[in-house]
Design a protein around this motif. Sequence first.
Motif, PDB file in Angstrom:
ATOM      1  N   VAL A   1     -14.930  87.275  55.125  1.00 31.38           N
ATOM      2  CA  VAL A   1     -14.455  88.531  55.719  1.00 31.38           C
ATOM      3  C   VAL A   1     -15.099  88.742  57.080  1.00 31.38           C
ATOM      4  O   VAL A   1     -14.423  89.087  58.054  1.00 31.38           O
ATOM      5  N   VAL A   2     -16.417  88.504  57.178  1.00 33.16           N
ATOM      6  CA  VAL A   2     -17.129  88.697  58.443  1.00 33.16           C
ATOM      7  C   VAL A   2     -16.537  87.805  59.527  1.00 33.16           C
ATOM      8  O   VAL A   2     -16.244  88.261  60.640  1.00 33.16           O
ATOM      9  N   VAL A   3     -16.333  86.535  59.193  1.00 30.56           N
ATOM     10  CA  VAL A   3     -15.816  85.598  60.187  1.00 30.56           C
ATOM     11  C   VAL A   3     -14.417  86.014  60.631  1.00 30.56           C
ATOM     12  O   VAL A   3     -14.105  86.033  61.823  1.00 30.56           O
ATOM     13  N   LEU A   4     -13.575  86.372  59.668  1.00 31.43           N
ATOM     14  CA  LEU A   4     -12.216  86.794  60.018  1.00 31.43           C
ATOM     15  C   LEU A   4     -12.235  87.996  60.960  1.00 31.43           C
ATOM     16  O   LEU A   4     -11.491  88.054  61.931  1.00 31.43           O
ATOM     17  N   ALA A   5     -13.136  88.934  60.672  1.00 34.05           N
ATOM     18  CA  ALA A   5     -13.228  90.132  61.506  1.00 34.05           C
ATOM     19  C   ALA A   5     -13.630  89.750  62.926  1.00 34.05           C
ATOM     20  O   ALA A   5     -13.037  90.240  63.902  1.00 34.05           O
ATOM     21  N   LEU A   6     -14.624  88.880  63.055  1.00 35.95           N
ATOM     22  CA  LEU A   6     -15.082  88.479  64.376  1.00 35.95           C
ATOM     23  C   LEU A   6     -13.984  87.755  65.146  1.00 35.95           C
ATOM     24  O   LEU A   6     -13.770  88.012  66.337  1.00 35.95           O
ATOM     25  N   VAL A   7     -13.264  86.875  64.443  1.00 35.19           N
ATOM     26  CA  VAL A   7     -12.177  86.145  65.089  1.00 35.19           C
ATOM     27  C   VAL A   7     -11.111  87.129  65.566  1.00 35.19           C
ATOM     28  O   VAL A   7     -10.596  87.032  66.679  1.00 35.19           O
ATOM     29  N   ALA A   8     -10.801  88.113  64.713  1.00 35.39           N
ATOM     30  CA  ALA A   8      -9.787  89.104  65.074  1.00 35.39           C
ATOM     31  C   ALA A   8     -10.193  89.852  66.335  1.00 35.39           C
ATOM     32  O   ALA A   8      -9.381  90.059  67.244  1.00 35.39           O
ATOM     33  N   LEU A   9     -11.490  90.231  66.419  1.00 34.92           N
ATOM     34  CA  LEU A   9     -11.986  90.942  67.598  1.00 34.92           C
ATOM     35  C   LEU A   9     -11.828  90.089  68.851  1.00 34.92           C
ATOM     36  O   LEU A   9     -11.386  90.562  69.906  1.00 34.92           O
ATOM     37  N   LEU A  10     -12.202  88.810  68.726  1.00 32.71           N
ATOM     38  CA  LEU A  10     -12.154  87.895  69.868  1.00 32.71           C
ATOM     39  C   LEU A  10     -10.714  87.716  70.350  1.00 32.71           C
ATOM     40  O   LEU A  10     -10.415  87.819  71.544  1.00 32.71           O
ATOM     41  N   VAL A  11      -9.819  87.451  69.372  1.00 34.49           N
ATOM     42  CA  VAL A  11      -8.409  87.249  69.721  1.00 34.49           C
ATOM     43  C   VAL A  11      -7.859  88.501  70.382  1.00 34.49           C
ATOM     44  O   VAL A  11      -7.175  88.444  71.409  1.00 34.49           O
TER      45      VAL A  11
END
Lengths: 321, 253
Positions: A45-55
């Motif tokens: 979940v943490v990684v997905l959230a960070l990726v979403a922010l970056l994208v």
Amino acid sequence: MTDKFDKEPADAKPSAAVSKEGGAIPPEAIKAIPVRHYGRWVSGVVVLALVALLVNAFATAEKIQWNAVGDYVFDSTVLAGAGRTLLISVLAMVMGVVLGVVLAVMRLSKNPVTSWVAWVYIWFFRGTPVYVQLLLWFNLALIFPVLNLGPIYKDEMVDVMTPFMAALLGLGLNEAAYMAEICRAGLMAVDEGQTEASHALGMSHAKTLRRIVIPQAMRVIVPPTGNEFINMLKTSSLVYAVTYNELLRATSTIGSTSYAVMEMLFVACIWYLVMTSVFSVFQYYLERHYARGSTRNLPATPWQKIKANMLGLGRERGAGA
Amino acid sequence: MTAMVKAEGVHKSFGAVQVLQGIDLEVQTGEVFCLIGPSGSGKSTFLRCINHLEKINAGRLYVDGELVGYRQKGDKLYELKDSEVAQQRRDIGMVFQRFNLFPHMTALENVMEAPVQVKGTSKAQARDRARELLDRVGLADKAGNYPSQLSGGQQQRVAIARALAMDPKLMLFDEPTSALDPELVGDVLDVMRDLAESGMTMVVVTHEMGFAREVGDSLVFMDGGVVVESGDPREVLTNPQHERTQAFLSKVL
């Protein structure tokens, strides 16, 4: 190719055999509750959230014109640049590998002159930055205005040392020094018994090297060489400095005239990634080829794995029904 | 009978270590000559000197009347060129303790390699001969297998076929069964026994006393780099004269 794979499925049900022999109660298949890995879910979940922010940050940045990236990916200038990057990388790598093998053999030779020459070569070309070497080749005309090889060849140096030649020599000769060390490690990794067996059969040094030692050394040499090639694809961007019109130079030129600097760098990244990815697949098959004889069964290719999995599923279902 | 191998005062040292300290012996054509002795006695080193894998420091070593590794003119010795040494080795087959098969080639390719590369035999001809030889060592069905797919005993039999493919006049065996599981030893010894019966001259470094007694024509017991005792294998093994031989045999038999 001499691929061999088992025609029988690896997971031939052993339980049936056991139950027949044991006679008594057939062992029951274990149905335990698996350990819960909460950490995996949390980190996911943490990684997905960070990726979403970056994208999101890149997608919504007002200063990035994403349509420019799309417009220029298949631009003919960019494609030509990518083609030149590939060309110079492949040629420099071929030069590096051939010269590297020769240098490695020279370095391991019993002849003190050849081994010393190889040592000095490696010392110089590994000891100076490739960027400096590129500039040295490019500016060679400053000290040798005319290239004069006696009766064989004579021409103005500026005509000979084109950006292409400077790029090829700069990258290729530098690479040879690294390849020499990789090849030397590979040659030394081959068991001495192989050389002895070959000599005992009456084979010459040269034949022993070519037929017995080098093919076995390849298994050790190929993985780091693939690494070197991927490195080369990217290092080739340095030939920007000698005005060879490769991918980075092509995209930067467009970028500076159309005010889409970052966009064009993205385009360059896309093409570098495409080239390195395609090569990684090629490397997998190359390594597989040289694994002949070192493993009992060659690792399956991805396609074979898919096929095997599909077949396995089908059979299991068939048996269950 | 002529001597296939003749050693006169052969010395060999590795640095300060004297491994061979004057070996004199003769191997007759067509005989099976066994070398036994404790490890470190120099028997393997001597075997390796015969095909010049090791250079001797003193003495003379002849194979089929030819000086090994040197040319003598008057009283001067000239080292042979690598190509001339290779030429001498063509006629001497060698089988190693650790097999040393070429792992990147199938059994068939292993056997074909030297005839094609060294003698220039055509591939088709070499392939036929290789199949014949693999059949002779009982491995006709393993021709397409890589060495890693074969058991130790099978690998060693391929190694014997590989050496035979060069039609040698002399075969050297360096502890050919020492790296094998006990149950695999028999197959390899059977092949060697057949080879001996076909009249091949063989020098065998071995710990297989049964093989030496049964197949051997001569036997030498080495210790500390010298020949301690030699003679008929049955004689030496059952009735050793020398104290050192008695002590060794009492431990291994």
